[in-house]
Design an enzyme around this catalytic site. Structure first.
Site, PDB file in Angstrom:
ATOM      1  CB  ILE A  40      -0.960  -0.025   1.227  1.00 52.12           C
ATOM      2  CG1 ILE A  40      -2.182   0.836   0.996  1.00 52.12           C
ATOM      3  CG2 ILE A  40      -0.244   0.360   2.504  1.00 52.12           C
ATOM      4  CD1 ILE A  40      -3.288   0.600   2.024  1.00 52.12           C
ATOM      5  CG  HIS A 110       4.998  -9.132   5.480  1.00 50.08           C
ATOM      6  ND1 HIS A 110       4.584  -9.354   6.770  1.00 50.08           N
ATOM      7  CD2 HIS A 110       5.688  -7.973   5.503  1.00 50.08           C
ATOM      8  CE1 HIS A 110       5.008  -8.372   7.534  1.00 50.08           C
ATOM      9  NE2 HIS A 110       5.690  -7.521   6.792  1.00 50.08           N
TER      10      HIS A 110
END
Ligand code: 5GP
Length: 125
Positions: A40, A110
């Site tokens: 993002i 991640h």
């Protein structure tokens, strides 16, 4: 605020919610073992996050508890995404933060995949 990687997995973390489709994401890739989406707040022209489908807090948790099948599937997915994004010839960088010293913010493993420009020194001095 960095997360504590020694705590149990939190089912309501933001990436768990993205995996369940409760929050939107810009999907790049998905298979049985991995889900990938654009960060993002990208730090490079290509900044993709690749996460395992299973509930693992960090690389530490994943490497200890995941099955060989999950580990192989996830690692192969990361490599495939980089190839699909044509990042091999120009080069790219993988990064996985674990815990406070690294600044890990989300308690679901991640791997950051960065590319699209010269990425500079590996760590700030
Ligand atoms: P960490 O610091 O934990 O290694 O990286 C967390 C990353 O997740 C950051 O780069 C941050 O921009 C990204 N991130 C946090 N929340 C969201 C979100 O809701 N959607 C997406 N696509 N990325 C997020």
């Amino acid at each position: 605020m960095p997360i504590d990687p020694t705590q149990p997995y939190d089912d309501n973390n933001v990436f768990a919610r993205i995996l369940r489709g409760e929050l939107p994401s810009k999907k790049v890739y998905e298979d049985d073992f991995a889900f990938a989406f654009h960060d993002i707040n990208p730090l490079a022209p290509v900044h993709i996050l690749v996460i395992p489908k299973g509930p693992y807090v960090s690389w530490d948790d994943f490497s200890e508890r995941a099955s060989d099948e999950e580990i192989a599937g996830f690692v192969r997915a990361v490599g495939r995404i980089a190839r699909d994004e044509n990042l091999v010839a120009p080069g790219y960088r993988l990064l996985a933060n674990v815990g406070a010293n690294s600044g890990q913010e989300v308690p679901h493993l991640h791997v950051h995949l960065f590319g699209g420009r010269r990425l500079g020194p590996m760590l700030a001095r």
